[in-house]
Design an enzyme around this catalytic site. Structure first.
Site, PDB file in Angstrom:
ATOM      1  N   ARG A  47     -16.166  -4.338 -19.504  1.00 54.53           N
ATOM      2  CA  ARG A  47     -15.471  -5.041 -18.419  1.00 54.53           C
ATOM      3  C   ARG A  47     -14.183  -5.704 -18.924  1.00 54.53           C
ATOM      4  O   ARG A  47     -13.343  -6.132 -18.152  1.00 54.53           O
ATOM      5  CB  ARG A  47     -16.400  -6.064 -17.753  1.00 54.53           C
ATOM      6  CG  ARG A  47     -15.813  -6.774 -16.544  1.00 54.53           C
ATOM      7  CD  ARG A  47     -16.857  -7.383 -15.607  1.00 54.53           C
ATOM      8  NE  ARG A  47     -17.956  -8.002 -16.302  1.00 54.53           N
ATOM      9  CZ  ARG A  47     -17.935  -9.195 -16.902  1.00 54.53           C
ATOM     10  NH1 ARG A  47     -16.832  -9.920 -16.882  1.00 54.53           N
ATOM     11  NH2 ARG A  47     -19.010  -9.671 -17.516  1.00 54.53           N
ATOM     12  N   TYR A  98       1.983  -3.940   4.013  1.00 55.16           N
ATOM     13  CA  TYR A  98       0.747  -3.162   4.115  1.00 55.16           C
ATOM     14  C   TYR A  98      -0.316  -4.022   4.809  1.00 55.16           C
ATOM     15  O   TYR A  98      -0.513  -5.178   4.437  1.00 55.16           O
ATOM     16  CB  TYR A  98       0.297  -2.728   2.715  1.00 55.16           C
ATOM     17  CG  TYR A  98      -1.085  -2.176   2.745  1.00 55.16           C
ATOM     18  CD1 TYR A  98      -1.407  -1.093   3.561  1.00 55.16           C
ATOM     19  CD2 TYR A  98      -2.106  -2.751   2.000  1.00 55.16           C
ATOM     20  CE1 TYR A  98      -2.696  -0.599   3.630  1.00 55.16           C
ATOM     21  CE2 TYR A  98      -3.392  -2.264   2.048  1.00 55.16           C
ATOM     22  CZ  TYR A  98      -3.675  -1.192   2.872  1.00 55.16           C
ATOM     23  OH  TYR A  98      -4.956  -0.718   2.944  1.00 55.16           O
ATOM     24  N   ASP A 169       5.503  -5.416  -4.341  1.00 55.28           N
ATOM     25  CA  ASP A 169       4.653  -4.240  -4.177  1.00 55.28           C
ATOM     26  C   ASP A 169       5.577  -3.027  -4.242  1.00 55.28           C
ATOM     27  O   ASP A 169       6.335  -2.754  -3.319  1.00 55.28           O
ATOM     28  CB  ASP A 169       3.899  -4.321  -2.845  1.00 55.28           C
ATOM     29  CG  ASP A 169       2.901  -3.183  -2.683  1.00 55.28           C
ATOM     30  OD1 ASP A 169       3.123  -2.109  -3.257  1.00 55.28           O
ATOM     31  OD2 ASP A 169       1.914  -3.373  -1.949  1.00 55.28           O
ATOM     32  N   LYS A 194      -1.627   6.040  -4.569  1.00 55.50           N
ATOM     33  CA  LYS A 194      -0.601   6.754  -3.806  1.00 55.50           C
ATOM     34  C   LYS A 194       0.225   7.672  -4.722  1.00 55.50           C
ATOM     35  O   LYS A 194      -0.317   8.579  -5.295  1.00 55.50           O
ATOM     36  CB  LYS A 194       0.265   5.730  -3.064  1.00 55.50           C
ATOM     37  CG  LYS A 194      -0.565   4.710  -2.240  1.00 55.50           C
ATOM     38  CD  LYS A 194      -1.351   5.399  -1.161  1.00 55.50           C
ATOM     39  CE  LYS A 194      -1.977   4.486  -0.125  1.00 55.50           C
ATOM     40  NZ  LYS A 194      -2.906   3.480  -0.590  1.00 55.50           N
TER      41      LYS A 194
HETATM   42  N1  PLP Z   1       0.111  -1.655  -1.074  1.00 57.89           N
HETATM   43  C1  PLP Z   1       0.577  -0.687  -0.273  1.00 57.89           C
HETATM   44  C2  PLP Z   1       2.053  -0.637   0.022  1.00 57.89           C
HETATM   45  C3  PLP Z   1      -0.283   0.236   0.314  1.00 57.89           C
HETATM   46  O1  PLP Z   1       0.210   1.189   1.122  1.00 57.89           O
HETATM   47  C4  PLP Z   1      -1.677   0.143   0.026  1.00 57.89           C
HETATM   48  C5  PLP Z   1      -2.636   1.093   0.624  1.00 57.89           C
HETATM   49  O2  PLP Z   1      -2.322   1.828   1.541  1.00 57.89           O
HETATM   50  C6  PLP Z   1      -2.131  -0.875  -0.813  1.00 57.89           C
HETATM   51  C7  PLP Z   1      -1.210  -1.750  -1.356  1.00 57.89           C
HETATM   52  C8  PLP Z   1      -3.586  -1.035  -1.131  1.00 57.89           C
HETATM   53  O3  PLP Z   1      -3.976  -0.070  -2.080  1.00 57.89           O
HETATM   54  P1  PLP Z   1      -5.437   0.581  -2.211  1.00 57.89           P
HETATM   55  O4  PLP Z   1      -5.701   1.356  -0.971  1.00 57.89           O
HETATM   56  O5  PLP Z   1      -5.313   1.400  -3.456  1.00 57.89           O
HETATM   57  O6  PLP Z   1      -6.413  -0.544  -2.362  1.00 57.89           O
END
Ligand code: PLP
Length: 354
Positions: A47, A98, A169, A194
């Site tokens: 971990r 998001y 992000d 992604k």
């Molecule tokens: N940030 C963005 C811009 C996203 O599009 C997403 C998911 O679609 C996330 C964070 C969250 O990521 P995860 O689905 O890998 O938890």
């Protein structure tokens, strides 16, 4: 390959994160499946660390220009960053980000853990004004799914001057299109799920920071919350990242071409495309019903949530109750993949006209 920043991104993407080059060594890292390690120097428990995660972290950290930490998902990384807000502190964030981030911020705000201050991320003066007395500024540029673009260098500089921690992000851009740490951001976040992993077969997240005490705090959070990735997922993500430059180049070229053609389409009222990246959003002249019809009619495009895979996907975002009502009902987000652009166009055009 040794760490050498004179190598171009493409070379570093391919060459970093590999085992030490010596006779009999494997070409790439293995999937280290061990929950514990023989006591002594080195790793102690699964971990805390894992050598497959470390290979991935080496590549991503190098590209972003900081130290990376892999998390079990993008949302695990989001939660770790929000935890940096002091009790009752203020987070400034775009009105559209998001929707998982929005929902978590709302939950924490409802519980009194933090105060959310929402801003128009394209209005640089308004964002800077909102920084007064804030603790964290959250930036996503372009935003998901409205594709609003912020002036990141100006905003992170303003945050730094006011002692406000900035989190960017960078999922939509990847370090190939934007490197916010170079602009002075404190933490960069990725849903590795992604573009970085790129094959719609893994859920994984990451944080990168150039600040050593921050890295330690985030590492402690990951360890104590158990927000760790599986070794297999980390390996898949690293394997996917080896071709990021090629995939992104093709996907961005396809997206630019489709955005151009869509802007003259009779069924499309508005195209949202910031001029870079592989995400294009369209608003259908026929409203919500027309958008739903496109989702049902495409044969090549995958009607699915998520983005950044080699396969092209589309989705009417308001089908998610968590999406803010200011996102138009008729908005369809296109995640453009690496297929032949004429095939993509034929399928999409047919669905739009059907
Ligand atoms: N940030 C963005 C811009 C996203 O599009 C997403 C998911 O679609 C996330 C964070 C969250 O990521 P995860 O689905 O890998 O938890």
């Amino acid at each position: 390959m040794s760490h050498d920043v004179t190598y171009a991104f493409a070379t570093r993407l391919v060459g970093l994160g590999r085992p030490v080059r010596e006779a009999g060594a494997p070409a790439g890292p293995g999937i280290e499946l061990s929950s514990t390690y023989v006591a002594g120097d080195g790793p102690t428990y699964g971990r805390y660390t894992n050598r497959t995660w470390e290979s991935l972290e080496q590549v991503l950290g190098d590209l972003e220009g900081g130290r990376a930490l892999a998390f079990g998902s993008g949302m695990a990384a989001v939660a770790a960053c929000l935890e940096l807000t002091p009790q009752g502190g203020t987070v400034v964030l775009p009105r559209h980000v998001y929707n998982g981030t929005t929902s978590l911020v709302d939950e924490l705000a409802a519980a009194g853990r933090l105060v959310a201050r929402r801003v128009d991320p394209t209005d640089t003066e308004a964002v800077i004004a909102a920084l007064d007395g804030a603790d964290v500024v959250w930036l996503e540029s372009p935003t998901n799914p409205m594709l609003e673009v912020s002036d990141l260098p100006t905003l992170v500089a303003a945050a730094r001057a006011r002692g406000v921690l900035s989190v960017v992000d960078n999922t939509f851009n990847t370090p190939l299109l934007a490197r916010p740490l170079q602009d002075g951001a404190d933490v960069v976040l990725h849903s590795v799920t992604k573009f970085l992993a790129g094959h719609s077969d893994v859920v994984l997240g990451a944080l990168v920071t150039g600040d050593e005490p921050l890295h330690t705090r985030l590492h402690t959070h990951r360890t104590l919350h158990g927000a760790i990735p599986g070794p297999h997922e980390a390996w898949l993500a690293l394997r996917g990242m080896r071709t990021l430059h090629l995939r992104l180049e093709r996907a961005c070229a396809n997206a630019a071409e489709l955005a151009d053609r869509l802007s003259g389409h009779p069924s499309v009222a508005r195209v949202r495309y910031p001029g870079f990246g592989a995400i294009v959003c369209i608003e259908l002249a026929g409203g919500r019903a027309a958008a739903e019809h496109v989702e049902e009619s495409v044969r090549l495009w995958l009607p699915a949530t998520s983005l950044g895979g080699v396969e092209s996907m589309l989705e009417r975002r308001r089908r998610h109750p968590a999406e803010p009502v200011s996102v138009p009902e008729e908005l369809v987000r296109l995640s453009v993949g690496i297929e032949d652009v004429e095939d993509l166009w034929r399928d999409l055009d047919g669905a739009l006209r059907a």
